[in-house]
Enzyme design. Sequence first.
Site, PDB file in Angstrom:
ATOM      1  N   SER A   1       0.799  -1.221   0.000  1.00  0.00           N
ATOM      2  CA  SER A   1       0.000   0.000   0.000  1.00  0.00           C
ATOM      3  C   SER A   1       0.839   1.281   0.000  1.00  0.00           C
ATOM      4  CB  SER A   1      -0.956   0.007   1.190  1.00  0.00           C
ATOM      5  OG  SER A   1      -0.220  -0.037   2.387  1.00  0.00           O
TER       6      SER A   1
ATOM      7  N   HIS B   1      -5.848  -4.919  -0.267  1.00  0.00           N
ATOM      8  CA  HIS B   1      -6.004  -3.974  -1.379  1.00  0.00           C
ATOM      9  C   HIS B   1      -6.267  -4.665  -2.714  1.00  0.00           C
ATOM     10  CE1 HIS B   1      -4.773  -0.512   1.023  1.00  0.00           C
ATOM     11  NE2 HIS B   1      -3.957  -1.363   1.627  1.00  0.00           N
TER      12      HIS B   1
ATOM     13  N   LYS C   1     -12.325  -2.010   2.420  1.00  0.00           N
ATOM     14  CA  LYS C   1     -11.869  -1.351   1.187  1.00  0.00           C
ATOM     15  C   LYS C   1     -12.896  -1.629   0.078  1.00  0.00           C
ATOM     16  CE  LYS C   1      -7.292  -1.758   3.199  1.00  0.00           C
ATOM     17  NZ  LYS C   1      -7.295  -0.558   4.012  1.00  0.00           N
TER      18      LYS C   1
HETATM   19  C1  LIG Z   1      -2.497  -4.511   3.800  1.00  0.00           C
HETATM   20  C2  LIG Z   1      -3.480  -4.319   4.918  1.00  0.00           C
HETATM   21  N1  LIG Z   1      -3.733  -5.342   5.744  1.00  0.00           N
HETATM   22  C3  LIG Z   1      -4.604  -5.229   6.762  1.00  0.00           C
HETATM   23  C4  LIG Z   1      -5.281  -4.047   6.993  1.00  0.00           C
HETATM   24  C5  LIG Z   1      -6.221  -3.949   8.156  1.00  0.00           C
HETATM   25  O1  LIG Z   1      -7.526  -3.925   7.713  1.00  0.00           O
HETATM   26  P1  LIG Z   1      -8.744  -3.291   8.569  1.00  0.00           P
HETATM   27  O2  LIG Z   1      -8.899  -1.881   8.127  1.00  0.00           O
HETATM   28  O3  LIG Z   1      -9.891  -4.141   8.196  1.00  0.00           O
HETATM   29  O4  LIG Z   1      -8.383  -3.419  10.012  1.00  0.00           O
HETATM   30  C6  LIG Z   1      -5.069  -2.962   6.137  1.00  0.00           C
HETATM   31  C7  LIG Z   1      -5.791  -1.693   6.368  1.00  0.00           C
HETATM   32  O5  LIG Z   1      -5.344  -0.613   6.122  1.00  0.00           O
HETATM   33  C8  LIG Z   1      -4.141  -3.089   5.079  1.00  0.00           C
HETATM   34  O6  LIG Z   1      -3.897  -2.070   4.258  1.00  0.00           O
END
Ligand SMILES: Cc1ncc(COP(=O)(O)O)c(C=O)c1O
Length: 393
Positions: A182, A210, A241
């Site tokens: 990300s 993502h 997302k």
């Molecule tokens: C790569 C990644 N894994 C896990 C998460 C965690 O997800 P959540 O927003 O559902 O806690 C995110 C959230 O930003 C993320 O970008």
Amino acid sequence: MSLFEKCYRFTKAREVMAAGYYPYFQPIEASYDTEVIIRGERKVMVGSNNYLGLTHHPKVLAAAQAALYKYGSGSTGSRFLNGTLDLHEQLEEKLAKFLHQESALVFSTGYQANIGVLATLVGRDQHLFSDKLNHASIVDGARLSFGIVHRYPHNDLRALERELARTPSEAGKLIVTDGIFSMEGTICDLPKIVALAEFYGAEVLVDDAHSFGVLGEFGGGTAQHFGLENRVSLIMATFSKSLASIGGVIAGPEDVIHYLKHHARSLIFSASMPPASIGGVLAALEVIAEEPERREALWRNTRRMQEGLRSLGYDIGESNTPIIPVLIGELDRMLVFWKELFDAGVFTNPVTPPAVPENSCRLRIYCMATHTDEHNDFVLDAFASLGKRMAAI
Ligand SMILES: Cc1ncc(COP(=O)(O)O)c(C=O)c1O
């Protein structure tokens, strides 16, 4: 030093606020999918993970509302006890099918899914291999596990192989990687990771936060994108997302999911996803299957934004996904860029250390399926005129 001394000494955020450049915690007063209202002003939203524009889809809203009225406002308990609704089980069944895995388990957030899975599966004398740019929830899950953690430099699969080769062949091993990173907007080299895992007897967990709904012929994520759905061990995804809600999932072999269901502390000791959120995700999954044109629009907008920014002379690194980092450099300069764009009506995400290295600050743009040509032009025009002004400074 007293417990609160560090709090009294923390002045950086207040200094940035006083200077008028503070970019965080901006209160959104109303949201219209691609546009939001902040302090009475309309902004084009290019800082949201709402990739497919489903937060305002009529079907998603109707399903969330129906679940709210049928089951109430909260689940008021853990999945383990009173917090399992038939809706949770329907969602798990649908997600397992969607991801072509035997079984799935739903957590209240993606963060909880990652910490629960890693801490539960990687035990004493077992090994976890993690890319250094993996999400914070993976870093924290690694910290919570009792295993031996190897963090390899970003995308350095030779370093990963060296670490794997040094590990006793009989020891349990898990390689964990973001599907799309990300901070960079790039896709992991899953074919190579899977090949290494097979050679060295490791399992592979892909975090498709993502990639879900974004990559793959049917939006099934990174493994589907590479045709590797039957060669990864576990797929994690979030609902915050593309699925336009909140919650997380881990999918994989039935025995592993069954074990996690009875051991993952972040599942057992936390209340389950609320009814309206599950209703919304169930409907969002249907929309993803019924409206593939959304994914096509997302990629059209992505190509247009990438080409537009590159032709204006902006450095967007190697981005080849709807996540586009605009590399600015020093923190102060990035804050000026952010503020100027914000005042011009464009909502971007600032990214600062420790998420990225010093002097590698960036503004992050997320494309959405529902951005119109007018939105894209508006954002690119704002970058064009800002670029000219900043070049003169
Ligand atoms: C790569 C990644 N894994 C896990 C998460 C965690 O997800 P959540 O927003 O559902 O806690 C995110 C959230 O930003 C993320 O970008």
